[in-house]
Design a protein around this motif. Structure first.
Motif, mmCIF file in Angstrom:
data_model
loop_
_atom_site.group_PDB
_atom_site.id
_atom_site.type_symbol
_atom_site.label_atom_id
_atom_site.label_comp_id
_atom_site.label_asym_id
_atom_site.label_seq_id
_atom_site.Cartn_x
_atom_site.Cartn_y
_atom_site.Cartn_z
ATOM 1 N N ALA A 108 43.433 16.045 -20.722
ATOM 2 C CA ALA A 108 42.096 15.623 -20.309
ATOM 3 C C ALA A 108 42.011 14.109 -20.161
ATOM 4 N N ALA A 109 42.578 13.392 -21.106
ATOM 5 C CA ALA A 109 42.542 11.930 -21.056
ATOM 6 C C ALA A 109 43.261 11.403 -19.824
ATOM 7 N N GLU A 110 44.307 12.092 -19.399
ATOM 8 C CA GLU A 110 45.087 11.638 -18.247
ATOM 9 C C GLU A 110 44.252 11.563 -16.976
ATOM 10 N N PHE A 111 43.197 12.370 -16.873
ATOM 11 C CA PHE A 111 42.351 12.284 -15.688
ATOM 12 C C PHE A 111 41.619 10.953 -15.638
ATOM 13 N N PHE A 112 41.227 10.437 -16.792
ATOM 14 C CA PHE A 112 40.613 9.121 -16.802
ATOM 15 C C PHE A 112 41.624 8.041 -16.417
ATOM 16 N N ARG A 113 42.859 8.167 -16.897
ATOM 17 C CA ARG A 113 43.877 7.181 -16.529
ATOM 18 C C ARG A 113 44.210 7.288 -15.038
ATOM 19 N N ALA A 147 26.416 17.027 -9.217
ATOM 20 C CA ALA A 147 26.158 17.996 -10.290
ATOM 21 C C ALA A 147 27.477 18.665 -10.652
ATOM 22 N N LEU A 148 27.854 18.573 -11.917
ATOM 23 C CA LEU A 148 29.119 19.105 -12.407
ATOM 24 C C LEU A 148 28.843 20.255 -13.363
ATOM 25 N N VAL A 149 29.484 21.382 -13.140
ATOM 26 C CA VAL A 149 29.286 22.570 -13.977
ATOM 27 C C VAL A 149 30.652 23.038 -14.457
ATOM 28 N N THR A 150 30.846 23.036 -15.775
ATOM 29 C CA THR A 150 32.173 23.290 -16.333
ATOM 30 C C THR A 150 32.192 24.518 -17.238
ATOM 31 N N PRO A 151 33.360 25.166 -17.374
ATOM 32 C CA PRO A 151 33.490 26.383 -18.177
ATOM 33 C C PRO A 151 33.879 26.066 -19.618
ATOM 34 N N PRO A 155 37.215 22.767 -22.674
ATOM 35 C CA PRO A 155 35.988 21.985 -22.903
ATOM 36 C C PRO A 155 36.163 20.487 -22.772
ATOM 37 N N ALA A 156 37.400 19.988 -22.809
ATOM 38 C CA ALA A 156 37.650 18.559 -22.580
ATOM 39 C C ALA A 156 38.149 18.305 -21.168
ATOM 40 N N ALA A 157 39.127 19.073 -20.724
ATOM 41 C CA ALA A 157 39.785 18.794 -19.449
ATOM 42 C C ALA A 157 38.906 19.079 -18.238
ATOM 43 N N MET A 158 38.057 20.102 -18.305
ATOM 44 C CA MET A 158 37.222 20.386 -17.150
ATOM 45 C C MET A 158 36.186 19.278 -16.916
ATOM 46 N N PRO A 159 35.506 18.770 -17.948
ATOM 47 C CA PRO A 159 34.618 17.626 -17.696
ATOM 48 C C PRO A 159 35.345 16.386 -17.197
ATOM 49 N N THR A 160 36.484 16.027 -17.797
ATOM 50 C CA THR A 160 37.157 14.797 -17.365
ATOM 51 C C THR A 160 37.734 14.942 -15.964
ATOM 52 N N ARG A 161 38.152 16.144 -15.596
ATOM 53 C CA ARG A 161 38.721 16.358 -14.263
ATOM 54 C C ARG A 161 37.675 16.174 -13.177
ATOM 55 N N LYS A 162 36.399 16.303 -13.539
ATOM 56 C CA LYS A 162 35.315 16.076 -12.579
ATOM 57 C C LYS A 162 34.684 14.695 -12.740
ATOM 58 N N ILE A 163 34.449 14.269 -13.984
ATOM 59 C CA ILE A 163 33.832 12.971 -14.218
ATOM 60 C C ILE A 163 34.739 11.848 -13.715
ATOM 61 N N GLY A 164 36.040 11.952 -13.970
ATOM 62 C CA GLY A 164 36.968 10.891 -13.602
ATOM 63 C C GLY A 164 36.888 10.524 -12.126
ATOM 64 N N GLU A 461 43.372 13.882 -3.472
ATOM 65 C CA GLU A 461 42.407 14.839 -2.915
ATOM 66 C C GLU A 461 41.180 14.986 -3.810
ATOM 67 N N GLY A 462 41.379 14.926 -5.123
ATOM 68 C CA GLY A 462 40.249 15.053 -6.037
ATOM 69 C C GLY A 462 39.259 13.921 -5.899
ATOM 70 N N LEU A 463 39.737 12.725 -5.611
ATOM 71 C CA LEU A 463 38.851 11.587 -5.369
ATOM 72 C C LEU A 463 38.084 11.772 -4.066
ATOM 73 N N HIS A 464 38.768 12.259 -3.054
ATOM 74 C CA HIS A 464 38.123 12.454 -1.753
ATOM 75 C C HIS A 464 36.990 13.465 -1.819
ATOM 76 N N GLU A 465 37.049 14.409 -2.771
ATOM 77 C CA GLU A 465 35.976 15.398 -2.907
ATOM 78 C C GLU A 465 34.634 14.744 -3.232
ATOM 79 N N PHE A 466 34.661 13.523 -3.760
ATOM 80 C CA PHE A 466 33.425 12.839 -4.141
ATOM 81 C C PHE A 466 33.103 11.687 -3.190
ATOM 82 N N THR A 467 33.687 11.723 -1.999
ATOM 83 C CA THR A 467 33.402 10.709 -0.989
ATOM 84 C C THR A 467 33.044 11.369 0.333
ATOM 85 N N GLU A 468 32.402 10.569 1.187
ATOM 86 C CA GLU A 468 32.158 10.979 2.567
ATOM 87 C C GLU A 468 32.692 9.891 3.484
#
Length: 479
Positions: A108-113, A147-151, A155-164, A461-468
């Motif tokens: 999970a931390a690696e997504f922030f890095r 809006a981020l909705v996680t399972p 509980p750690a990796a799903m939020p960081t994978r979206k928040i990051g 690709e994950g970064l591009h999901e939050f851009t236009e």
């Protein structure tokens, strides 16, 4: 992390929301006992979260990429600092084994890095118009409030994978963690505050009424993105709702991963991979191997080796296999196994579970002689059950493997690498492990085909999901 960290504010790094009078309990699935209570938000709290995100949105979008990068790097460092406390919290509210929980925190931390690094690598383009008279500038801009909705299963990796990636792109976010596991998300949000993320950039709502909260967000014209991880059924509902306002949507949905073993595969390696792909997180993983297709000539040997490993698994709160998330989950997995046995399958091996009767434990089991059309083959198990089928003809194998409407992950073990790659490319899956039982990597695009979702998380690709994409046509006289 003391007991006070288990209770959470409704939102984090933002203005105080309307007073919340109701609460709900968070339960330890290994004992069935309540470990904390958190606020039970609804539409008012969901709107307050968007208000806060909206207030912060312009300033955050204009924050230099280097500043956003440094804040994410700091969040990464803080997660590693608190790794043991966060892992203990995951084990407590999710039931994940201590080893799996520690591995999740690191992942999970690696997504922030990773997104701290990607934040400063935004791409674009510049060039002359072919017709002349203009210069074309192409850039990427934040999509807006996300809006981020996680399972509950990560509980750690799903939020960081979206928040990051959202923060790296310059988006502010509203997050709804699963009601089963809100405590880890609250702890991560507090670490983001400690890292220096400004008020209003990350806003969290805990709730037992996910539909009301998420609907409020999707109906709010200020929300421009929905990123959801969960079941295909819920994802379909959210996509219909998102269509009303044409909200940008990313969906990471259900899986039904095949695990293919060829006649010349290294059996020791295949069994090692099977133990990871099937039993990591107790099988409660969307990429978990759901159905095993083993070549008939080596099937008995594979079953014997896998069965021996499964019987040796230690099941319990401090063992290698923790509990399932709820009594409902135990009931669902039990029904799938019973249905398979009634259809002719047989138990090859089974582990022991704690005898004290506490918690939502299910004994890991290996099944053989499983019919190809059994429910346990067609449905996502989400539990520690390995149904094994045999095959001889490759064309028939691929027909069975690709019959599913899901296409998230797959695994192929073969002695010849070219054969493994050829099979991997022929399987309808967004991700394929080749002689490897672990797929997840922040630097790789995570996502599926068919009804397993839309878009990708991780990697560029994950970064591009939050851009236009925005294009500027600049007048450029030819004379």
């Amino acid at each position: 992390m003391d007991d006070r960290s288990h209770d959470g504010d409704m939102t984090t790094t933002q203005a105080t929301p309307p007073h919340v009078t109701s609460e709900f309990s968070v339960v330890d699935p290994s004992t069935g006992e309540t470990i904390a209570t958190v606020p039970d938000g609804g539409p008012a709290e969901a709107t307050a979260a968007v208000d806060s995100a909206s207030t912060a949105a312009r300033a955050w979008a204009r924050t230099p990429a280097r500043t956003r990068s440094e804040l994410l790097h700091r969040a990464f460092e803080l997660m590693l600092r608190d790794r043991e406390e966060l892992a203990a919290l995951i084990t407590k509210e999710n039931g994940k084994s201590p080893a799996d929980a520690r591995a999740e925190v690191t992942y999970a931390a690696e997504f922030f890095r990773w997104y701290g690094e990607e934040a400063v690598r935004t791409d674009g383009a510049y060039g002359p118009s072919p017709a002349g008279g203009a210069r074309t500038v192409v850039t990427r801009r934040p999509v807006g409030i996300a809006a981020l909705v996680t399972p509950w299963n990560f509980p750690a990796a799903m939020p960081t994978r979206k928040i990051g990636p959202a923060l790296a792109a310059g988006c502010t976010v509203v997050l709804k963690p699963a009601a089963e596991t809100p405590l880890t998300a609250l702890a991560i949000a507090r670490l983001l505050t400690e890292a220096g993320v400004p008020d209003g950039v990350v806003n969290l709502v805990t709730t037992t009424d996910a539909s009301a909260v998420v609907t409020t967000w999707l109906e709010d014209p200020r929300v421009r993105k929905i990123s959801f991880t969960g079941s295909t059924g819920v994802g379909q509902i959210l996509l219909r709702q998102a269509a009303d306002r044409v909200v940008n949507a990313s969906m990471e949905l259900g899986g039904n991963a095949p695990f293919v073993v060829t006649a010349d595969a290294d059996l020791d390696a295949a069994v090692d991979g099977a133990m990871i792909a099937k039993f990591r997180g107790g099988g409660q993983v969307c990429t978990a191997a759901n159905r095993f297709y083993v070549h008939a000539t080596i099937a008995e040997d594979f079953l014997a080796r896998l069965g021996k490993r499964v019987e040796a698994l230690r099941v319990g709160a401090s063992g290698e296999i923790g509990p399932l998330i709820s009594a409902k989950a135990v009931s669902g997995v039990t029904k799938l196994v019973e249905s398979a046995l009634a259809a002719g399958a047989r138990v090859v091996a089974r582990a022991e579970i704690p005898s004290d009767g506490k918690g939502y434990f299910f004994a890991p089991v290996v099944l053989a002689d499983v019919p190809a059309d059994a429910d346990i083959v067609r449905e996502e198990i989400f539990g520690p059950v390995a149904p094994v089928l045999t095959w001889r003809d490759e064309d028939e194998l691929l027909e069975l493997v690709n019959a599913s409407e899901m296409g998230l992950a797959a695994y192929v073990y073969a002695g010849n690498l070219q054969d493994a790659l050829r099979l991997g490319e022929a399987i309808d899956a967004g991700m394929v492990g080749i002689n490897r039982g672990l797929l997840s990597d922040p630097s790789a695009p995570f996502g599926g085909l068919k009804q397993s979702g839309l878009g990708r998380e991780g990697a560029r690709e994950g970064l591009h999901e939050f851009t236009e994409i925005q294009y500027l046509s600049v007048d450029w006289p030819t004379a």
